[in-house]
Design a protein around this motif. Structure first.
Motif, PDB file in Angstrom:
ATOM      1  N   ILE A  31       0.890  -1.319  -0.307  1.00 15.79           N
ATOM      2  CA  ILE A  31       0.190   0.157  -0.047  1.00 15.79           C
ATOM      3  C   ILE A  31       1.185   1.355  -0.532  1.00 15.79           C
ATOM      4  O   ILE A  31       1.830   1.499   0.553  1.00 15.79           O
ATOM      5  CB  ILE A  31      -1.089   0.167   1.555  1.00 15.79           C
ATOM      6  CG1 ILE A  31      -0.144   0.182   2.540  1.00 15.79           C
ATOM      7  CG2 ILE A  31      -1.865  -1.299   1.001  1.00 15.79           C
ATOM      8  CD1 ILE A  31      -1.029   0.507   3.636  1.00 15.79           C
ATOM      9  N   ASN A  32       0.750   1.813  -1.407  1.00 14.85           N
ATOM     10  CA  ASN A  32       1.837   3.006  -1.016  1.00 14.85           C
ATOM     11  C   ASN A  32       0.875   4.315  -1.351  1.00 14.85           C
ATOM     12  O   ASN A  32       1.212   5.092  -0.742  1.00 14.85           O
ATOM     13  CB  ASN A  32       2.375   2.967  -2.999  1.00 14.85           C
ATOM     14  CG  ASN A  32       3.730   1.781  -3.069  1.00 14.85           C
ATOM     15  OD1 ASN A  32       4.191   1.465  -1.636  1.00 14.85           O
ATOM     16  ND2 ASN A  32       3.556   1.006  -4.048  1.00 14.85           N
ATOM     17  N   ASP A  33       0.194   4.683  -2.215  1.00 16.05           N
ATOM     18  CA  ASP A  33      -1.285   5.784  -2.206  1.00 16.05           C
ATOM     19  C   ASP A  33      -1.860   5.298  -1.580  1.00 16.05           C
ATOM     20  O   ASP A  33      -3.766   5.270  -2.098  1.00 16.05           O
ATOM     21  CB  ASP A  33      -0.695   6.550  -3.632  1.00 16.05           C
ATOM     22  CG  ASP A  33      -1.590   7.738  -4.199  1.00 16.05           C
ATOM     23  OD1 ASP A  33      -1.796   8.462  -5.053  1.00 16.05           O
ATOM     24  OD2 ASP A  33      -2.049   8.329  -3.135  1.00 16.05           O
ATOM     25  N   ALA A  49      -6.465  14.232   4.064  1.00 15.72           N
ATOM     26  CA  ALA A  49      -4.997  13.421   4.231  1.00 15.72           C
ATOM     27  C   ALA A  49      -4.859  11.815   2.620  1.00 15.72           C
ATOM     28  O   ALA A  49      -5.623  12.171   2.388  1.00 15.72           O
ATOM     29  CB  ALA A  49      -4.927  13.589   5.386  1.00 15.72           C
ATOM     30  N   ASN A  50      -3.419  12.558   2.608  1.00 16.02           N
ATOM     31  CA  ASN A  50      -2.671  11.868   1.892  1.00 16.02           C
ATOM     32  C   ASN A  50      -1.625  11.481   2.060  1.00 16.02           C
ATOM     33  O   ASN A  50      -0.633  12.129   3.072  1.00 16.02           O
ATOM     34  CB  ASN A  50      -2.709  12.329   0.230  1.00 16.02           C
ATOM     35  CG  ASN A  50      -1.846  11.133  -0.579  1.00 16.02           C
ATOM     36  OD1 ASN A  50      -0.357  11.329  -0.425  1.00 16.02           O
ATOM     37  ND2 ASN A  50      -2.248  10.549  -0.676  1.00 16.02           N
ATOM     38  N   ILE A  51      -0.638  10.084   2.249  1.00 17.48           N
ATOM     39  CA  ILE A  51       0.666   9.550   2.471  1.00 17.48           C
ATOM     40  C   ILE A  51       0.654   8.427   1.420  1.00 17.48           C
ATOM     41  O   ILE A  51       0.494   7.712   0.699  1.00 17.48           O
ATOM     42  CB  ILE A  51       1.129   8.315   3.731  1.00 17.48           C
ATOM     43  CG1 ILE A  51       1.978   8.633   3.854  1.00 17.48           C
ATOM     44  CG2 ILE A  51      -0.546   7.504   3.986  1.00 17.48           C
ATOM     45  CD1 ILE A  51       2.223   8.508   5.295  1.00 17.48           C
ATOM     46  N   ASN A  52       2.057   9.217   0.310  1.00 18.93           N
ATOM     47  CA  ASN A  52       2.935   8.222  -0.481  1.00 18.93           C
ATOM     48  C   ASN A  52       4.169   8.380   0.484  1.00 18.93           C
ATOM     49  O   ASN A  52       4.778   8.015   1.154  1.00 18.93           O
ATOM     50  CB  ASN A  52       2.333   8.468  -1.828  1.00 18.93           C
ATOM     51  CG  ASN A  52       2.804   7.443  -3.289  1.00 18.93           C
ATOM     52  OD1 ASN A  52       3.339   6.827  -2.383  1.00 18.93           O
ATOM     53  ND2 ASN A  52       2.638   7.544  -4.090  1.00 18.93           N
ATOM     54  N   SER A  53       5.164   9.097  -0.311  1.00 20.55           N
ATOM     55  CA  SER A  53       6.657   9.805  -0.221  1.00 20.55           C
ATOM     56  C   SER A  53       6.322  10.507   1.365  1.00 20.55           C
ATOM     57  O   SER A  53       7.906  10.211   1.065  1.00 20.55           O
ATOM     58  CB  SER A  53       7.238   9.838  -1.021  1.00 20.55           C
ATOM     59  OG  SER A  53       7.072  10.806  -1.870  1.00 20.55           O
ATOM     60  N   ARG A  54       5.428  11.237   1.014  1.00 19.40           N
ATOM     61  CA  ARG A  54       5.506  12.221   2.132  1.00 19.40           C
ATOM     62  C   ARG A  54       3.933  12.567   2.389  1.00 19.40           C
ATOM     63  O   ARG A  54       3.039  11.705   1.936  1.00 19.40           O
ATOM     64  CB  ARG A  54       5.442  13.060   2.302  1.00 19.40           C
ATOM     65  CG  ARG A  54       5.243  14.031   0.606  1.00 19.40           C
ATOM     66  CD  ARG A  54       5.767  15.646   0.444  1.00 19.40           C
ATOM     67  NE  ARG A  54       5.637  15.765  -0.786  1.00 19.40           N
ATOM     68  CZ  ARG A  54       4.405  17.373  -0.409  1.00 19.40           C
ATOM     69  NH1 ARG A  54       4.855  17.843   0.600  1.00 19.40           N
ATOM     70  NH2 ARG A  54       3.397  17.907  -1.644  1.00 19.40           N
ATOM     71  N   ALA A  55       4.103  12.861   4.320  1.00 20.79           N
ATOM     72  CA  ALA A  55       2.492  12.976   4.688  1.00 20.79           C
ATOM     73  C   ALA A  55       2.083  14.341   4.514  1.00 20.79           C
ATOM     74  O   ALA A  55       3.258  15.307   4.536  1.00 20.79           O
ATOM     75  CB  ALA A  55       2.469  12.021   5.526  1.00 20.79           C
ATOM     76  N   ILE A  56       0.465  15.042   3.816  1.00 18.99           N
ATOM     77  CA  ILE A  56       0.419  16.154   3.698  1.00 18.99           C
ATOM     78  C   ILE A  56      -1.305  16.021   4.298  1.00 18.99           C
ATOM     79  O   ILE A  56      -1.631  14.729   4.007  1.00 18.99           O
ATOM     80  CB  ILE A  56       0.280  16.103   2.222  1.00 18.99           C
ATOM     81  CG1 ILE A  56      -0.909  15.842   1.437  1.00 18.99           C
ATOM     82  CG2 ILE A  56       1.885  16.837   1.459  1.00 18.99           C
ATOM     83  CD1 ILE A  56      -1.271  16.296   0.010  1.00 18.99           C
TER      84      ILE A  56
END
Length: 112
Positions: A31-33, A49-56
């Motif tokens: 689970i990435n994006d 909110a979103n988390i992939n390579s970074r969290a926003i």
């Protein structure tokens, strides 16, 4: 089949906290994006909110909400602090991997 199941919603007073969880099953990929969205009655669904390579996180919840994930458990979390009545909505978990996968949603109600 891929399934996303949210949990942790409920009724809380303003200023309270909740921790939402989303468990992804039926997948062999990492689970990435991962995202959390919310939708209040009569309103459009919005990205929280979103988390992939970074969290926003969205500006409206910045400083109050935190997104995180545990790849070992195939679980993404949304820690929600200092909740406000305007946070009331159904919260949905979303995975993107070749296509979008959505959970069924969990209700969060912030009320006195």
């Amino acid at each position: 089949q891929v399934q996303l199941v949210e949990s942790g919603g409920g009724l809380v007073q303003p200023g309270g906290s909740l921790r939402l969880s989303c468990v992804v099953s039926g997948s062999t990929f990492t689970i990435n994006d991962m995202s959390w969205y919310r939708q209040a009655p009569g309103k459009q669904r919005e990205l929280v909110a979103n988390i992939n390579s970074r969290a926003i996180v969205a500006d409206s919840v910045k400083g109050r909400f935190t997104i995180s994930k545990d790849n070992t458990k195939n679980t993404v979390y949304l820690q929600m602090n200092s909740l406000k009545p305007e946070d009331t909505a159904v919260y949905y978990c979303r995975l993107y991997k070749y296509r979008e996968y959505w959970g069924q949603g969990t209700q969060v109600t912030v009320s006195s």
